[in-house]
Design a protein around this motif. Structure first.
Motif, PDB file in Angstrom:
ATOM      1  N   LEU A   1       1.066  -1.465   0.157  1.00 24.56           N
ATOM      2  CA  LEU A   1      -0.015   0.108   0.113  1.00 24.56           C
ATOM      3  C   LEU A   1       1.060   1.286  -0.338  1.00 24.56           C
ATOM      4  CD1 LEU A   1      -2.501  -0.856   2.620  1.00 24.56           C
ATOM      5  CD2 LEU A   1      -2.909  -0.884  -0.134  1.00 24.56           C
ATOM      6  N   GLN A   2       2.254   1.185   0.772  1.00 17.79           N
ATOM      7  CA  GLN A   2       2.793   2.334   0.890  1.00 17.79           C
ATOM      8  C   GLN A   2       3.325   2.627  -0.640  1.00 17.79           C
ATOM      9  OE1 GLN A   2       5.285   1.255   4.089  1.00 17.79           O
ATOM     10  NE2 GLN A   2       3.922   2.784   5.477  1.00 17.79           N
ATOM     11  N   ASN A   3       3.566   1.635  -1.201  1.00 14.64           N
ATOM     12  CA  ASN A   3       3.876   2.008  -3.523  1.00 14.64           C
ATOM     13  C   ASN A   3       2.456   2.500  -3.808  1.00 14.64           C
ATOM     14  OD1 ASN A   3       6.446   0.843  -4.288  1.00 14.64           O
ATOM     15  ND2 ASN A   3       5.977  -0.084  -1.863  1.00 14.64           N
ATOM     16  N   ARG A   4       1.377   3.287  -3.701  1.00 13.69           N
ATOM     17  CA  ARG A   4       0.786   3.411  -4.528  1.00 13.69           C
ATOM     18  C   ARG A   4       1.200   4.712  -4.574  1.00 13.69           C
ATOM     19  NH1 ARG A   4      -3.865   6.851  -3.369  1.00 13.69           N
ATOM     20  NH2 ARG A   4      -5.595   5.972  -4.505  1.00 13.69           N
ATOM     21  N   VAL A   5       0.643   5.324  -6.034  1.00 13.49           N
ATOM     22  CA  VAL A   5       0.962   6.148  -6.698  1.00 13.49           C
ATOM     23  C   VAL A   5      -0.598   7.347  -7.209  1.00 13.49           C
ATOM     24  CG1 VAL A   5       1.875   8.035  -8.122  1.00 13.49           C
ATOM     25  CG2 VAL A   5       2.897   6.014  -7.183  1.00 13.49           C
TER      26      VAL A   5
END
Length: 261
Positions: free
Chosen positions: A113-117
């Motif tokens: 989820l932290q890699n979402r853009v």
């Protein structure tokens, strides 16, 4: 949502109906009615309109739904999928980029989820993470669904987060394979055949034995109910299972990736 749920419950009791009786009239799972009344699941407009008719509430519930603030956590199709996922009797899931959400550890899910853009705001990330992990409750149901997963091998090698997060995720997958309701197969990178090149998808069998499918892409999600389209995806999934490693060989691969052997 909580207020609408309590209004529905009050109207149901005033009409002298139990939750099982209302769910039967609406052709819905009893758990769905309970979740709506507790404010854990949104009351949808079509259901609200039918409840207004059954409970003689003169459009009150539909008006409430129509004026809810815009705070959707998920797009419509994803929300409908998760409603069906909770009650499904069979789920068949193919993924080629990451570990399927139902099988993610908290640390791995957070890294994904932290890699979402564009990036999630802090509160939105925590809410989405909690909701994703909550979905894993179906693995602990007294009568869990039959779950089949095919995962393309590169997803197992993806360096999401730290090496320890990846190893912990492999160990968790290994534990999940011990559940009698779960079948996990890995489609090896070396396979010359691959029926899932068009991307991930999930097949669902409902308690009424209706067959549905759900797909996701960069541009959003799609809920598939057309029998011909569902059949096409089911045939792809059947082919993927023949191209993948056996469940025993897949477990061996997980052990090696987790550093157990």
């Amino acid at each position: 949502m909580k207020m609408l749920g309590r209004q529905l419950a009050a109207a149901r009791r005033a009409a002298g109906m139990s939750q099982p009786e209302l769910s039967a009239e609406l052709n819905l799972n009893e758990e769905t009615i309970a979740s709506i009344e507790q404010g854990r699941r949104p009351l949808k407009l079509d259901i609200a309109e039918r409840c207004d008719e059954l409970l003689c509430t003169k459009g009150m519930l539909a008006a409430g739904v129509s004026n809810l603030p815009e705070v959707d956590q998920f797009p419509l199709w994803a929300e409908e999928y998760m409603d069906q996922e909770k009650v499904a009797i069979t789920l068949s899931w193919y993924d080629n980029a990451v570990i399927p959400g139902l099988l993610q550890t908290e640390a791995y899910a957070r890294a994904v989820l932290q890699n979402r853009v564009p990036a999630y705001e802090a509160d939105a990330l925590e809410t989405t993470l909690r909701l994703r992990l909550d979905r894993q409750e179906i693995l602990k149901r007294t009568y869990p669904p039959t779950l089949s997963f095919v995962v393309w091998e590169p997803a197992l090698h993806l360096r999401i987060g730290t090496e320890e997060i990846r190893r912990e995720q492999m160990r968790f997958l290994r534990e999940v394979t011990e559940l009698p309701c779960v079948s996990l197969q890995v489609l090896p990178l070396a396979s010359p055949l691959h029926a899932g090149l068009n991307g991930p998808f999930t097949l669902i069998e409902t308690p009424e034995h209706q067959h549905l499918a759900y797909t996701e892409s960069q541009r959003g999600s799609q809920w598939v109910s057309d029998p011909e389209e569902v059949s096409r995806l089911a045939r792809k999934y059947a082919m993927l299972r023949t191209q993948a490693l056996t469940t025993q060989d897949s477990v061996g691969l997980l052990d090696r990736l987790a550093g157990e052997r």
